[in-house]
Design an enzyme around this catalytic site. Structure first.
Site, short mmCIF file in Angstrom:
data_model
loop_
_atom_site.label_atom_id
_atom_site.label_comp_id
_atom_site.label_asym_id
_atom_site.label_seq_id
_atom_site.Cartn_x
_atom_site.Cartn_y
_atom_site.Cartn_z
N LYS A 167 1.85 -6.88 5.87
CA LYS A 167 0.75 -6.36 5.05
C LYS A 167 -0.08 -7.50 4.45
O LYS A 167 -1.27 -7.55 4.64
CB LYS A 167 1.30 -5.42 3.98
CG LYS A 167 1.68 -4.08 4.60
CD LYS A 167 2.83 -3.39 3.95
CE LYS A 167 3.28 -2.21 4.81
NZ LYS A 167 4.63 -1.78 4.51
N TRP A 169 8.55 4.61 -0.91
CA TRP A 169 9.37 3.45 -0.54
C TRP A 169 10.55 3.27 -1.47
O TRP A 169 11.65 2.92 -1.03
CB TRP A 169 8.51 2.18 -0.44
CG TRP A 169 7.62 2.21 0.76
CD1 TRP A 169 6.26 2.28 0.79
CD2 TRP A 169 8.03 2.21 2.14
NE1 TRP A 169 5.81 2.33 2.08
CE2 TRP A 169 6.86 2.29 2.93
CE3 TRP A 169 9.27 2.17 2.79
CZ2 TRP A 169 6.90 2.31 4.33
CZ3 TRP A 169 9.31 2.20 4.19
CH2 TRP A 169 8.14 2.27 4.94
N ASP A 183 10.79 -4.97 -4.31
CA ASP A 183 10.20 -4.82 -2.99
C ASP A 183 8.70 -5.07 -3.15
O ASP A 183 7.99 -4.25 -3.72
CB ASP A 183 10.47 -3.39 -2.48
CG ASP A 183 9.79 -3.11 -1.14
OD1 ASP A 183 9.10 -4.01 -0.61
OD2 ASP A 183 9.97 -1.99 -0.62
C1 LIG Z 1 5.81 -1.17 4.64
C2 LIG Z 1 6.77 -1.14 3.52
C3 LIG Z 1 8.16 -1.17 3.73
C4 LIG Z 1 8.79 -1.14 5.11
O1 LIG Z 1 8.65 -2.33 5.75
P1 LIG Z 1 9.28 -2.55 7.21
O2 LIG Z 1 9.04 -4.00 7.40
O3 LIG Z 1 8.51 -1.68 8.15
O4 LIG Z 1 10.71 -2.18 7.15
C5 LIG Z 1 8.99 -1.21 2.62
N1 LIG Z 1 8.49 -1.20 1.38
C6 LIG Z 1 7.17 -1.14 1.14
C7 LIG Z 1 6.69 -1.14 -0.27
C8 LIG Z 1 6.27 -1.12 2.21
O5 LIG Z 1 4.95 -1.07 1.97
#
Ligand SMILES: *Cc1c(COP(=O)(O)O)cnc(C)c1O
Length: 362
Positions: free
Chosen positions: A197, A103, A173
């Protein structure tokens, strides 16, 4: 009783049964309105309350000071990979990134489309099986911000502490670990997370941004991609993902009822230790992917002695009611994602299954 899977999906992921049942009860007639939340105007007083309540609850639970805005946006965390440099990386400055895996890689690639970037630290040499030592982070002189990925969902690594960046905004993030543990929000300039998540369903992205960083965007940035736009309009500039925001609100109430973020953290620790213990006690049959000091409390990644056995593990786990245990194709092996809403019972069942599987195949 409803039959529920032992759901270890990486995202979208398990939601608490209580939340789903409440949504079910309110589905066709929300708060006596004679309408579903999906059918009403986002300008209505009822929806405004849903929007504000979700913000207030998140502020309270996550300890977000009043000089931070909370935004509900669309486009996923992936759109934030672009919005961050578009808004916060001016010419002559460098966007610094800690490269911890899949990511972080996407975040830095996107930033490169807009300006100068630098890798401030990386664990590439170790195949991203750990978070780099914070002392090894080298900040460029003209850093606009330092970006970290607090939990690498695919590799299964997680920061235990965050770097000190002084006047340089720290951006995180937190898509796969937001609200899973207390965080010192004032350390950060901006925190973002796709909700699917730990916070609810897909369709809404949470952005927590310090006032001064959202005050003004470069003139060329499109309206929808300016933080400023969403701040000024309380996340109601255009039609919001109203049903998703409503579910985030229910999820936040659930976290509060569980005792808040510290209580959730303890529960998460208990849940993941059940599984890590089975890995550590297996005499090498199960091998954790992440270095023990960087192990994620959300995504547990591990391998078996052969790919054959890994396939067998997935197959038998599915026959036993488990879902989502196959590792991401880029890392292989197995991955159990035990986000906030995954019940302790699912983790107990998995730990038992691991012992039983090893007994039969070890
Ligand atoms: C799932 C995830 C993303 C992507 O998220 P989207 O909402 O599908 O764009 C980005 N960063 C991390 C750490 C993730 O686990």
């Amino acid at each position: 009783m409803t039959k529920r899977a032992f759901n270890f999906n990486a995202g979208p992921a398990a939601l608490p049964l209580e939340v789903l049942e409440q949504a079910q009860r309110e589905f066709v007639d929300y708060a006596g309105s004679g309408m579903s939340i999906m059918e009403m105007s986002h300008r209505s007083a009822i929806y405004e309350r849903v929007n504000n309540e979700a913000q207030e609850l998140l502020r309270e639970l996550f300890g977000i000071p009043s000089h931070y805005h909370i935004l509900f946006l669309q486009g996923g965390a992936s759109t934030q990979f672009a919005m961050i440099p578009m808004n916060l990386l001016p010419a002559g400055k460098t966007g610094a990134y800690v490269h911890t895996g899949s990511w972080a890689d996407k975040a830095v690639k996107e930033a490169k489309l807009f300006g100068e970037t630098a890798i401030a630290a990386t664990s590439a040499a170790d195949k991203y099986n750990r978070i780099p030592d914070l002392a090894s982070i080298e900040m460029p002189d003209n850093a606009a911000y330092l970006h970290v990925t607090s939990n690498e969902t695919i590799e299964g690594t997680q920061y235990k502490a965050f770097p000190q960046t002084g006047d340089v905004p720290l951006i995180a993030d937190m898509s796969s670990d937001i609200l899973s543990r207390p965080v010192d929000v004032p350390k950060f300039g901006l925190i973002y997370a796709g909700a699917q998540k730990n916070l609810g369903p897909s369709g809404v992205t949470i952005v927590i941004v310090r006032e001064d960083l959202a005050a003004e965007s470069p003139k060329s940035v499109p309206t929808m991609l300016r933080y400023e736009t969403h701040v000024k309009n309380n996340s109601l500039y255009n039609t919001p993902p109203s049903f998703s925001v409503y579910l985030v609100g229910l999820m936040l109430k659930w976290v509060k009822a569980k005792g808040g973020v510290s209580a959730i953290e303890q529960l998460n620790r208990d849940k993941t230790m059940l599984i890590y213990d089975k890995i550590d006690q297996s005499g090498g049959f199960y091998r954790g992917f992440a270095d023990s000091g960087s192990r994620s409390m959300m995504n547990i990644t591990f391998r078996l002695p052969s790919e054959e056995l890994e396939k067998q593990f997935v197959k038998e786990s599915e026959q036993n009611g488990f879902v989502g245990l196959k590792g991401h194709r880029s890392v292989g092996g197995l991955r159990a994602s035990a986000y906030n809403a995954v019940p302790l019972e699912s983790c107990k069942a998995l730990a038992d299954f691991m012992v039983e599987f090893q007994r039969r195949h070890g």
